[in-house]
Each structure stands twice: as C-alpha cells, then as structure tokens.
Design an enzyme around this catalytic site. Structure first.
Site, PDB file in Angstrom:
ATOM      1  CE1 TYR A 140      -3.329  -2.748   0.233  1.00  0.00           C
ATOM      2  CE2 TYR A 140      -2.753  -3.027   2.543  1.00  0.00           C
ATOM      3  CZ  TYR A 140      -3.441  -3.444   1.415  1.00  0.00           C
ATOM      4  OH  TYR A 140      -4.235  -4.557   1.485  1.00  0.00           O
ATOM      5  CD  GLU A 153     -10.215  -2.283   3.399  1.00  0.00           C
ATOM      6  OE1 GLU A 153     -10.296  -2.814   2.277  1.00  0.00           O
ATOM      7  OE2 GLU A 153      -9.177  -2.278   4.062  1.00  0.00           O
ATOM      8  CG  HIS A 201      -4.943   0.564   2.043  1.00  0.00           C
ATOM      9  ND1 HIS A 201      -4.865   0.905   3.365  1.00  0.00           N
ATOM     10  CD2 HIS A 201      -5.310  -0.740   2.010  1.00  0.00           C
ATOM     11  CE1 HIS A 201      -5.167  -0.148   4.103  1.00  0.00           C
ATOM     12  NE2 HIS A 201      -5.449  -1.148   3.309  1.00  0.00           N
ATOM     13  CD  GLU A 224      -9.886  -2.695  -1.736  1.00  0.00           C
ATOM     14  OE1 GLU A 224      -9.496  -3.549  -2.567  1.00  0.00           O
ATOM     15  OE2 GLU A 224      -9.845  -2.868  -0.513  1.00  0.00           O
ATOM     16  CD  GLU A 277      -9.280  -8.520   0.204  1.00  0.00           C
ATOM     17  OE1 GLU A 277     -10.180  -8.130   0.983  1.00  0.00           O
ATOM     18  OE2 GLU A 277      -8.183  -7.954   0.095  1.00  0.00           O
ATOM     19  CG  ASP A 303      -7.158  -7.898   9.169  1.00  0.00           C
ATOM     20  OD1 ASP A 303      -7.712  -8.136   8.086  1.00  0.00           O
ATOM     21  OD2 ASP A 303      -6.694  -6.784   9.476  1.00  0.00           O
TER      22      ASP A 303
HETATM   23 MG    MG Z   1      -8.576  -2.795   0.978  1.00  0.00          MG
END
Ligand code: MG
Length: 400
Positions: A158, A258, A208, A232, A335, A312
């Site tokens: 990221y 998210e 991100h 995204e 994903e 996670d």
């Molecule tokens: Mg993401």
C-alpha cells in the site's frame, strides 16, 4: 423442538497465522448444540473479548436462540451508543453464531436458510505484489495458471515502494511513503502488466486511501485505458462526498467500504449510485444479519458485493462471506487472502479454493468448527500496531 436458549457465550482468541483472531462461541441449553461467529478486530482484541463476555453474555443468557433479528437489535441498542467497531465486532460474533445454530437446528447450511445458492462456487481475487515489475507479472501469471481470473496488483504494498525519502530532522518513526511517487509507479505498473499479460485477466488495485481526493480522481481517469475490474478505496470514508465529483469524470469502477461501521456511511453512496462494489468487513458492521440486508439493498441499485476478505478475518468470517456470496444475486467478487494449513487445522471445515472458485461445505450451519485445544497453542499478542503509523514524506501522519 422445545425452546432452545443461550447457556453461555465465550470469546476465543487465537493467532494460528500470526494475526490476532477473535471467534465467539455461543453454547445452548441443548447439549452439544453451539454456534461460532467471527468478531475479529485484530488490533483491539481484548476490548472485543471484554465486550462479548462482560456485556453481551449477561444480556443474552437464557434468551431464545430462535429470534436472531430481535437479539441483533437488542445488542445494538443495549449500549445506547452504537455503531462502533468494538461493539459491532462483538455483536457479529454472536450474530453469526446464532445463524450457525439456526442452521444446525434446521439441518441446513446457512446459504439455504438465506434463500439457496445462486451459484455453486464463488469467484475470488488474489493479491499479486512485488518489488519489481517482472516479479509482479510472474505472480499474476502464477494465479492465472491456477484459473484465477481476477488479480489485485500492487507495486510494493500500500502506498507503493518508498524509495529514499528525505524527511525533516527529528521526524518520528513510522511507515513513510510518497503519494506522488506511488501514483506515477501505479500507472507504470498497469501499463507494464497489461502490455505483458493482455486483456484476459481482470486487474484490481487498492489505493488504500493514501492520496488526496483530487489526485484520486486524476488516477481513476488515467487508469481508464487499463480497464480495471475495480479501483478500491480511492478515498477515505471521511472524504466520500468526493465520489460525486469522481463519478462525473471517470468510468473506472469503484469499490469501497472496508472501514464502514454505520449505515449512514453507505446508504447515500448506494442510493446515488456513487460506487460499483460494496466491500464492507462483515464483522465490522455487525454480522450476517446486517450484511444480508445490505446486499439486498445494493441489488436494487445495480451495485455488486465484494466483501472484505483479508488475513484479519477468521475462517469463520470467511465462511460467512462465502455463504452470503453463494446466495446473493448481486455477488461481484470475493477477496481471498487464503487459509493456511495451520488455520485449516484449528478451524476444520473452512472454505476451500479449487480451480479458481471457493466452495463452502454442505454441512448444517456455517459448516465450520474450532479445535479449541489447538487454538490455545497459538496465543494472541497484544502489541502496538505499527503498519497503521503511516506518514507523508514531511512526517505528517496520514490515513493507513
Ligand atoms: Mg482494501
């Protein structure tokens, strides 16, 4: 069957893959009948466990397991202040466990309780990363050879690869990155990968939320020739209003969600068709009950689902994702971070990836169990989170 009630609720903390996972076990008055749910908030695991055991358990013990909808609202309202990540994850742990129990009582998988399969397997996307462009191409090719049609590409994680960054003297430690360098490299990355691999593979990318809003709009426009499956999190939730402007200027598909906790974060984005994919972290919004409603809401507006599925999330959470994916007509993509051998041992019945698709098993409920003895061999570690300490080249703290 006579009334079945909640007898006990526990939070189980385990880290078989080195990431803190929180799973909730709801036991019932019926001997041997229990359910599991994902409550994973990896960076605040003790708070979620306390929320489950000190607050939700006393509220719920003795209540009828049948009334999931009522119990969800009871949990959501009980703390008066609602929609926070700790409370939502704790609620999710119980909510998913209650769906698991309902499935076991009905002798049906959760996907059947929710309406039955729209598809037999779930298409997933994998992550390809690398320090140089040829390594990234090789990693994408490796997935294509496994019949994975969708691959997310990032050059150096990221925010990209931070080359040498000249920081002001006395700058604090942290994860430094340079937004301008990241944007330039990302355009080079897509040009290179499309040039090498052609148009067959579907490419995705995660910004991100690491660049200013106007740069996000320019990046989305500049990426158009490479025909992304989606871009995204081009913006942080706090700047989501900019999507109105972005949508007027580019047809690059947008996926977001998210970090969302509160329905007010997504309702106007959906009703105004400002996004193409909703990708909430299901435990973060409170479990299967709100996620199923959200998927149906999105269906009315032509928006597809792409639930968050990183490392996670516990295998129980991945199973919940897959059950919803199997049912939802407007499923887009899932994903898939992969489930390690250790995780499969601790969580027997975890979903499996075969030839490009992930499958749930057909056992009642979520079809997944936990080996608590083995889980205890992988204790969670409570430590200061490092990767979220992101900073711009001049040392300014920025969203991770
Ligand atoms: Mg993401």
């Amino acid at each position: 069957m006579s009334k079945v009630t909640i007898r006990d609720i526990r939070a189980i903390l385990t880290a078989p893959a080195g990431i803190n996972l929180i799973v909730v076990k709801v036991e019932t008055s019926e001997p041997g009948l229990y359910g599991l749910g994902c409550a994973t908030f990896a960076y605040r695991e003790k708070l979620v466990a306390a929320m489950v055991e000190d607050y939700l358990k006393p509220l719920l013990v003795g209540r009828d397991v049948a009334n999931i909808e009522d119990l969800w609202h009871l949990m959501n309202n009980n703390s008066y202040w609602r929609n926070g990540p700790v409370t939502n994850n704790a609620i999710s742990g119980v909510d998913m466990a209650l769906w698991d129990i309902k499935g076991k009582m009905a002798n049906m998988p959760v996907y059947d309780l929710l309406g039955g399969k729209s598809r037999q397997g779930v298409a997933v996307y994998r992550h390809a990363d690398g320090k140089d462009l040829d390594t990234i191409v090789e990693n994408v090719q490796k997935y294509m050879d496994q019949n994975i049609r969708h691959v997310r590409i990032q050059w150096g994680g990221y925010g990209g690869q931070a080359g040498s960054i000249n920081r002001p003297e006395g700058s604090p430690q942290g994860v430094y990155y340079c937004p301008d360098q990241y944007i330039r490299n990302t355009l080079r990355l897509f040009e290179y990968v499309r040039g090498k691999l052609g148009d067959e593979v579907e490419l995705l990318h995660d910004v991100h939320e690491r660049i200013p809003p106007i740069d996000a709009i320019r990046l989305a426009k500049d990426l158009e020739p490479y025909r992304l499956f989606f871009l995204e999190d081009p913006l942080p939730p706090e700047q989501a209003d900019w999507l109105k402007i972005l949508r007027q200027q580019t047809s690059t598909p947008i996926a977001i969600g998210e970090l969302f906790n509160n329905p007010k974060e997504w309702d106007y984005l959906i009703a105004n068709k400002l996004i193409d994919f909703i990708r909430v972290h299901i435990s973060q919004i409170g479990g299967i009950t709100p996620a199923r409603k959200l998927a149906i809401f999105c269906e009315q507006f032509g928006i597809r689902t792409a639930w968050h599925g990183p490392g996670d999330v516990s295998p129980v959470g991945h199973a919940a994702n897959i059950h919803l994916d199997l049912v939802s007509h407007n499923f887009g993509i899932q994903e898939w971070a992969g489930i390690s051998e250790e995780l499969h041992e601790v969580f027997p019945g975890s979903p499996v990836l075969k030839d490009g698709y992930v499958y749930a098993n057909d056992k009642p409920g979520l079809g997944i169990d936990i080996n608590e003895e083995l889980a205890a061999k992988y204790p969670c570690e409570t430590k200061v989170t490092m990767w979220t300490q992101t900073r711009l080249p001049d040392g300014t703290a920025y969203t991770p």
